[in-house]
Design an enzyme around this catalytic site. Structure first.
Site, mmCIF file in Angstrom:
data_model
loop_
_atom_site.group_PDB
_atom_site.id
_atom_site.type_symbol
_atom_site.label_atom_id
_atom_site.label_comp_id
_atom_site.label_asym_id
_atom_site.label_seq_id
_atom_site.Cartn_x
_atom_site.Cartn_y
_atom_site.Cartn_z
ATOM 1 N N ASN A 76 0.797 -1.232 0.000
ATOM 2 C CA ASN A 76 0.000 0.000 0.000
ATOM 3 C C ASN A 76 0.831 1.285 0.000
ATOM 4 O OD1 ASN A 76 0.672 -0.597 2.694
ATOM 5 N ND2 ASN A 76 -1.042 0.613 3.458
ATOM 6 N N GLU A 110 3.976 -4.155 12.330
ATOM 7 C CA GLU A 110 2.903 -3.173 12.145
ATOM 8 C C GLU A 110 1.833 -3.882 11.341
ATOM 9 O OE1 GLU A 110 2.654 -0.596 13.766
ATOM 10 O OE2 GLU A 110 4.717 -0.239 14.385
ATOM 11 N N CYS A 134 -3.305 1.367 6.749
ATOM 12 C CA CYS A 134 -3.622 0.738 8.032
ATOM 13 C C CYS A 134 -4.122 1.768 9.027
ATOM 14 C CB CYS A 134 -2.444 -0.048 8.574
ATOM 15 S SG CYS A 134 -0.921 0.855 8.522
ATOM 16 N N GLU A 171 8.071 2.789 15.018
ATOM 17 C CA GLU A 171 8.712 3.127 13.756
ATOM 18 C C GLU A 171 8.758 4.644 13.615
ATOM 19 O OE1 GLU A 171 8.556 0.400 10.339
ATOM 20 O OE2 GLU A 171 6.450 0.240 10.893
#
Ligand code: ADP
Length: 491
Positions: free
Chosen positions: A158, A256, A290, A472
């Protein structure tokens, strides 16, 4: 004079990058989701032997790379970031072809990847340790951050260049060598990152790419004992499986995964502004993030005005081929990435409607060309336990539910297996502050879309969204890719 005829297929071909060499027979076709039948990319289908070769190269190159002064490592990252910007349009066009998003979104993503490389490159000059006092005389204590060694990265489709960049840059500036497995659907975008790093002077073997299937290449990467840490972004099921493998040998793992990000809209909010916040979060990037907004809880006083404004916002999200600037210049949503994802979006809407939901916008009557364009969908009047409210869809679909008051809304936001981002639209500072403290999510947005983060801030979630250990992005990204050492020095 000799002329080299470069066929279009060659321009669209991705290969493995192992020890500085481009390898592998590109036999896997990726078709453009916006243009049925048109080739978007070709890539090789890697094997466990390719992964082994890549890790061997990385292990050999890593000590030399770590021995370079950090500012010299950083200079290479900055040069690679500059190359991405020089190549921004060409890369963005490949990204649109293989992923489906709009050209504006793709250009923005390439810019983000470039900025990320330059941000972490500049950290080559930053302090990474502390000086601490000692209770002993004539003694100095310092802390150091050491690289893990060889790290594995597994990335989704994505954000096919930004996610590889935001995992690679902190790994490299910290002195690690990398083996990355990009998503099968988007092999070209990661190839552009690899080219930029190589052209910027990264030594052979420091950054390696192996394309192919997750359960072959990704699995081999996770299982190799030479991989000291694995950073993964993708689905929750795959992530949790990888965690077991890495935990089994006590190697570091950063996951993640999914999200089911909710926004609470209170009576005191401006309904039009709230609708904009929700629409950007729900329909931007075709809902394929997400951090996308997929459920909204509204209090009774604002419900009608909010739904009217949100329906109008949804109607403005026209769909179109990201590269067809002439005909779909106004398009705000590109194509859904794949037939499988498209059917998932469709099934979520259909099944909610079958269970009594009202579809305020997003009636889909089929595209005769077979292009994967899905309209912005707004559902309401659906049960709280409908799959469209509880399961991640990963498409431009948002469910709006009524709650009696703030407390019920907060409870609904927290009633989820996921906890990545959560939002609130309100003019009340007290409510916003309470929400920031009590919402169970790694990122809280007050009057801002749940999707979209600056590059310098920690990113990650709780519950089934993330490992909730290492974050992150921003400086905190360095923690995962390094381990701490305490040094006593006496004279
Ligand atoms: P998505 O739904 O975003 O495709 P996936 O979790 O299936 O999410 O994919 C994310 C990344 O994980 C991709 O690069 C994919 O190839 C990889 N992957 C999928 N299955 C596995 C697996 N069993 N082991 C390791 N990696 C995997």
């Amino acid at each position: 004079m000799t002329s080299t005829a470069i066929t279009a297929a060659e321009l669209l071909t991705a290969r493995h990058l192992i020890n500085g060499e481009w390898l592998g027979e590109a036999d896997t076709e990726r078709l453009n989701p916006a243009r049925p039948g048109e080739l978007a990319a070709l890539s090789p289908s890697g094997t466990a032997a390719d992964v082994d070769a890549a890790i061997t190269a990385a292990a050999a190159a890593q000590p030399g790379w770590a021995a370079l002064p950090a500012p010299s490592r950083g200079a290479i990252l900055i040069a690679a970031g500059n190359l991405l910007i020089e190549r921004q349009t060409a890369i963005a066009e490949d990204l649109v072809r293989e992923e489906g998003k709009t050209l504006a979104e793709a250009k923005g993503e390439v810019k983000r990847a470039s900025d990320v490389l330059r941000f972490f490159g500049s950290l080559g000059w930053a302090a990474t340790g502390e000086v601490l006092p000692s209770g002993l005389p004539d003694t100095t204590i310092t802390t150091r951050r050491e690289p893990l060694g060889v790290v594995g990265l597994i990335t989704p489709w994505n954000f096919p260049i930004a996610i590889p960049a935001w995992k690679t840059a902190p790994a490299l500036i910290s002195g690690n060598a990398v083996v990355i497995k990009p998503a099968e659907l988007t092999p070209l975008s990661a190839t552009h990152l690899a080219r930029a790093l190589q052209d910027a002077g990264l030594p052979a073997g420091v950054f390696n790419v192996v394309h192919g299937k997750g359960r072959v290449v990704g699995d081999a990467l996770a299982r190799d004992p030479r991989i000291a840490g694995l950073s993964f972004t993708g689905s929750t099921n795959v992530g949790l499986g990888l965690q077991e493998i890495l935990n089994g040998r006590r190697a570091r793992v950063q996951l993640e995964m999914g999200g089911k990000n909710g926004v609470l809209v209170l009576d005191d909010a401006d309904p039009r502004k709230a609708a904009q916040v929700v629409a950007v979060g729900a329909f931007g990037l075709t809902g394929q993030a997400c951090t996308a907004t997929s459920r909204v809880y509204v209090t009774p006083g604002i419900r009608a005005a909010f739904l009217e404004a949100l329906t109008a916002e949804a109607a403005a999200y026209s769909t179109g081929d990201g590269l067809d600037i002439v005909n779909s210049g106004e398009a705000r949503m590109g194509a859904v990435v794949s037939r499988q994802q498209f059917e998932q979006d469709q099934a979520a809407v259909r099944s909610a409607v079958e269970r009594g939901a009202t579809l305020l916008h997003g009636e889909y009557d089929g595209d005769p060309s077979g292009a994967l364009f899905f309209p912005a969908a707004v559902l309401t009047d659906l049960p709280f336990d409908d799959a469209a409210v509880t399961e991640e869809i990963f498409g431009p679909v948002v469910a709006v539910l009524e709650v009696p008051d703030y407390e019920a809304g907060l409870a609904a936001i927290n009633d989820s297996r996921y906890g990545l981002t959560a939002g609130i639209c309100t003019d009340s500072l007290a409510r916003a502050t309470d929400f920031a403290a009590r919402a169970q999510a790694g990122v809280i947005k007050v009057n801002r879309p749940t999707a979209g983060l600056d590059l310098n801030v920690p990113f990650g979630g709780v519950k089934d969204s993330s490992t909730n250990t290492f974050r992150e992005q921003g400086r905190s990204a360095l923690d995962f890719f390094t381990w701490g050492k305490t040094v006593y020095t006496g004279v």
